[in-house]
Scaffold this motif. Structure first.
Motif, mmCIF file in Angstrom:
data_model
loop_
_atom_site.group_PDB
_atom_site.id
_atom_site.type_symbol
_atom_site.label_atom_id
_atom_site.label_comp_id
_atom_site.label_asym_id
_atom_site.label_seq_id
_atom_site.Cartn_x
_atom_site.Cartn_y
_atom_site.Cartn_z
ATOM 1 N N ALA A 30 45.205 45.582 34.394
ATOM 2 C CA ALA A 30 45.153 45.779 32.945
ATOM 3 C C ALA A 30 45.332 44.474 32.183
ATOM 4 C CB ALA A 30 46.210 46.796 32.527
ATOM 5 N N ALA A 31 46.225 43.607 32.643
ATOM 6 C CA ALA A 31 46.457 42.334 31.951
ATOM 7 C C ALA A 31 45.207 41.458 31.976
ATOM 8 C CB ALA A 31 47.641 41.600 32.570
ATOM 9 N N GLN A 32 44.507 41.437 33.100
ATOM 10 C CA GLN A 32 43.284 40.642 33.211
ATOM 11 C C GLN A 32 42.201 41.218 32.302
ATOM 12 O OE1 GLN A 32 41.841 40.130 37.215
ATOM 13 N NE2 GLN A 32 39.946 39.175 36.558
ATOM 14 N N ALA A 33 42.088 42.543 32.237
ATOM 15 C CA ALA A 33 41.115 43.181 31.351
ATOM 16 C C ALA A 33 41.403 42.832 29.892
ATOM 17 C CB ALA A 33 41.133 44.696 31.557
ATOM 18 N N ALA A 34 42.682 42.879 29.499
ATOM 19 C CA ALA A 34 43.066 42.547 28.126
ATOM 20 C C ALA A 34 42.735 41.090 27.805
ATOM 21 C CB ALA A 34 44.549 42.823 27.918
ATOM 22 N N SER A 55 44.191 54.971 43.165
ATOM 23 C CA SER A 55 44.006 53.753 42.372
ATOM 24 C C SER A 55 45.237 52.869 42.479
ATOM 25 C CB SER A 55 43.775 54.097 40.904
ATOM 26 O OG SER A 55 42.579 54.801 40.749
ATOM 27 N N ILE A 56 45.039 51.590 42.301
ATOM 28 C CA ILE A 56 46.149 50.651 42.302
ATOM 29 C C ILE A 56 46.874 50.769 40.971
ATOM 30 C CG2 ILE A 56 46.781 48.205 42.350
ATOM 31 C CD1 ILE A 56 44.239 47.776 44.063
ATOM 32 N N PRO A 57 48.181 51.005 40.987
ATOM 33 C CA PRO A 57 48.933 51.099 39.735
ATOM 34 C C PRO A 57 48.736 49.843 38.886
ATOM 35 C CG PRO A 57 50.272 51.845 41.551
ATOM 36 C CD PRO A 57 49.041 51.223 42.153
ATOM 37 N N GLY A 58 48.516 50.047 37.590
ATOM 38 C CA GLY A 58 48.290 48.933 36.682
ATOM 39 C C GLY A 58 46.835 48.536 36.556
ATOM 40 N N SER A 59 45.943 49.205 37.302
ATOM 41 C CA SER A 59 44.520 48.866 37.237
ATOM 42 C C SER A 59 43.788 49.804 36.283
ATOM 43 C CB SER A 59 43.881 48.946 38.624
ATOM 44 O OG SER A 59 43.871 50.280 39.092
ATOM 45 N N GLN A 80 41.960 53.392 30.160
ATOM 46 C CA GLN A 80 42.858 54.278 30.897
ATOM 47 C C GLN A 80 43.308 53.493 32.122
ATOM 48 O OE1 GLN A 80 40.791 58.040 31.492
ATOM 49 N NE2 GLN A 80 41.954 58.853 29.772
ATOM 50 N N VAL A 81 44.634 53.381 32.272
ATOM 51 C CA VAL A 81 45.214 52.542 33.320
ATOM 52 C C VAL A 81 46.055 53.409 34.253
ATOM 53 C CG1 VAL A 81 46.790 50.610 33.740
ATOM 54 C CG2 VAL A 81 45.208 50.537 31.802
ATOM 55 N N ALA A 82 45.875 53.199 35.557
ATOM 56 C CA ALA A 82 46.626 53.963 36.564
ATOM 57 C C ALA A 82 48.120 53.686 36.415
ATOM 58 C CB ALA A 82 46.155 53.604 37.963
ATOM 59 N N SER A 83 48.876 54.754 36.153
ATOM 60 C CA SER A 83 50.322 54.592 36.034
ATOM 61 C C SER A 83 50.981 54.614 37.406
ATOM 62 C CB SER A 83 50.917 55.682 35.146
ATOM 63 O OG SER A 83 50.649 56.959 35.678
ATOM 64 N N ARG A 84 50.376 55.318 38.343
ATOM 65 C CA ARG A 84 50.837 55.312 39.735
ATOM 66 C C ARG A 84 49.731 55.875 40.608
ATOM 67 N NH1 ARG A 84 55.308 60.095 40.198
ATOM 68 N NH2 ARG A 84 54.028 61.700 39.259
ATOM 69 N N GLY A 85 49.786 55.518 41.873
ATOM 70 C CA GLY A 85 48.793 55.992 42.827
ATOM 71 C C GLY A 85 49.466 56.839 43.884
ATOM 72 N N ARG A 86 48.800 57.040 44.980
ATOM 73 C CA ARG A 86 49.340 57.829 46.104
ATOM 74 C C ARG A 86 49.166 57.021 47.378
ATOM 75 N NH1 ARG A 86 52.175 62.103 44.383
ATOM 76 N NH2 ARG A 86 51.270 62.840 42.475
ATOM 77 N N THR A 97 54.493 44.330 42.568
ATOM 78 C CA THR A 97 55.172 43.737 41.421
ATOM 79 C C THR A 97 54.150 43.146 40.464
ATOM 80 O OG1 THR A 97 57.056 43.235 42.799
ATOM 81 C CG2 THR A 97 56.895 42.030 40.735
ATOM 82 N N GLU A 98 53.100 42.503 41.003
ATOM 83 C CA GLU A 98 52.074 41.909 40.155
ATOM 84 C C GLU A 98 51.369 42.974 39.324
ATOM 85 O OE1 GLU A 98 48.425 38.853 40.050
ATOM 86 O OE2 GLU A 98 50.137 38.598 41.335
ATOM 87 N N ALA A 99 51.030 44.127 39.900
ATOM 88 C CA ALA A 99 50.374 45.190 39.134
ATOM 89 C C ALA A 99 51.282 45.685 38.023
ATOM 90 C CB ALA A 99 49.988 46.354 40.054
#
Length: 117
Positions: A30-34, A55-59, A80-86, A97-99
């Motif tokens: 998300a940070a890179q997209a912003a 999905s990778i959390p934060g993506s 829409q950003v993944a808040s958590r994955g499985r 941590t980076e995500a």
């Protein structure tokens, strides 16, 4: 009879905003997209956290406008950003941590064991 000459006026509304094609932001942190949006002169995106298994959390999992749409500096972008994955066992995970750090940059918070970040 006196007649007046006909007068035509041309009124300028100013220069048109620079336009470009919306990039594909899906799967980016998300940070890179912003950052990509900011470098293009677009306002900060509206971010909605969503559960997205696999999905990778934060993506970014989806975006509006769609990739390839014509946009300008007045276009509001929604991510829409993944808040958590499985993970493979099916339990929730928070991701790297980076995500999590990347998601914080655009207003998404990830659940960390025992506290909110």
């Amino acid at each position: 009879s006196i007649s007046s000459p006909r007068v035509s006026l041309l009124v300028s509304l100013g220069a048109r905003p620079a336009a470009f094609l919306m990039p594909n932001l899906v799967n980016l942190p998300a940070a890179q997209a912003a950052k990509q949006l900011a470098s293009a002169g677009l306002p900060a995106p509206q971010v909605t956290p969503v559960e997205s298994p696999g999905s990778i959390p934060g993506s970014v999992v989806s975006q509006t406008p769609a990739p390839g749409a014509r946009v300008d500096a007045t276009t509001q972008v929604t991510l829409q950003v993944a808040s958590r994955g499985r993970n493979e066992e099916g339990s929730a995970e928070t991701g790297s941590t980076e995500a999590n750090r990347g998601a914080e940059g655009v207003g998404v918070y990830a659940r960390m064991p025992g506290r909110w970040r």
